[in-house]
Design a protein around this motif. Sequence first.
Motif, short mmCIF file in Angstrom:
data_model
loop_
_atom_site.label_atom_id
_atom_site.label_comp_id
_atom_site.label_asym_id
_atom_site.label_seq_id
_atom_site.Cartn_x
_atom_site.Cartn_y
_atom_site.Cartn_z
N UNK A 291 0.39 10.40 24.61
CA UNK A 291 0.54 10.35 26.06
C UNK A 291 1.87 9.68 26.36
N UNK A 292 2.49 10.07 27.44
CA UNK A 292 3.73 9.42 27.87
C UNK A 292 3.46 8.69 29.18
N UNK A 293 3.62 7.38 29.15
CA UNK A 293 3.46 6.57 30.35
C UNK A 293 4.84 6.09 30.79
N UNK B 83 11.53 4.09 31.87
CA UNK B 83 11.29 4.24 30.43
C UNK B 83 10.00 5.05 30.22
N UNK B 84 10.03 5.94 29.23
CA UNK B 84 8.82 6.68 28.83
C UNK B 84 8.29 6.06 27.54
N UNK B 85 7.09 5.51 27.62
CA UNK B 85 6.49 4.84 26.46
C UNK B 85 5.40 5.74 25.86
N UNK C 195 4.29 0.47 36.54
CA UNK C 195 3.98 1.83 36.11
C UNK C 195 4.32 2.80 37.25
N UNK C 196 5.01 3.90 36.90
CA UNK C 196 5.34 4.89 37.92
C UNK C 196 4.64 6.22 37.67
N UNK C 197 4.22 6.46 36.42
CA UNK C 197 3.54 7.72 36.13
C UNK C 197 2.81 7.59 34.80
N UNK C 198 1.61 8.14 34.73
CA UNK C 198 0.84 8.13 33.50
C UNK C 198 0.18 9.47 33.29
N UNK C 199 0.36 10.03 32.09
CA UNK C 199 -0.25 11.32 31.77
C UNK C 199 -1.59 11.06 31.11
#
Length: 290
Positions: free
Chosen positions: A207-209, A261-263, A191-195
């Motif tokens: 949410x885009x993780x 990737x944005x999940x 994981x590099x970023x989580x909103x």
Amino acid sequence: MNTFVIPASKSLTLTDKIPNGNIQDYKIIVGCDNGFEYHSLLYFNISSLPNNIIVTKAELTLFKCDGFHNDKSIEFIIYPMYDHFSIYTTYSRIPAADKFSGARFYPIISKSTVTIDITHIVSSWIKNVSSNKGMIISNMWNNSIANFGSALAKKKHIVPFITITYENNSNKYTKNNKLHCNHDFHLSVQIVNSCNPIIAPVSPNPSLTEVIAIGTIEQHSIFVVIIELVITRIGGTLDKYYVSDEYINSTDEPLNINKTYSIPVVPALNTGDSITSTNIYGAYRGSASI
């Protein structure tokens, strides 16, 4: 040809009905019923098999405990697992599985047993003994439950077993063809970023993780990948989200992968939700022409 029979030495049922526990009983439960899902784990100790053999056929036999009628539309699936399990394994910590090496079967039949061809799974264990972590049986597509005898059954005649037919391998060593190497793909994901929203209510938008896949792909190959994001909701429910991709390397050199990737997560992450883990599964499916 030689034949070897190996009974299950461990079994366990995991369910979101008791996300922090498990079921250890004379039977294993698989399927979905009244909003809850059940996955069962089996382990077979293959250490008694001779070395240097070629598996010509391997079949898993399960003994049914109920549902003796014919409905061939209800599909179940078996996956080999990447992780070991124990009496402390729970639904919240369900082992990762190789989703590209599943064996499908249809257990809702009038017979008392169901037999599944798992030759490709057992063959991979023989080639790499340490890859044998057991298997998981699931049914996520139908509102149906099936019960089978477990490794804990006092009546030994309903314990699951594998029948392995094999021949001695006259070759000293044969390198695996990359088309069949599902584990050796040298990729990892993180994981590099989580909103994460910090206050309620839950946003109607996802949410885009962001996760990043890093690794290398062999030369002249096509590699298919699935990335899994596991979310634990505040109530203990486990939600899983996926994104897939395909990498094509037509060069004479390994291809370095570094892709974000944005999940999307729906419903959006709320206060108290947490990202449990990310997993990556993949397999080579062919050679890329230059």
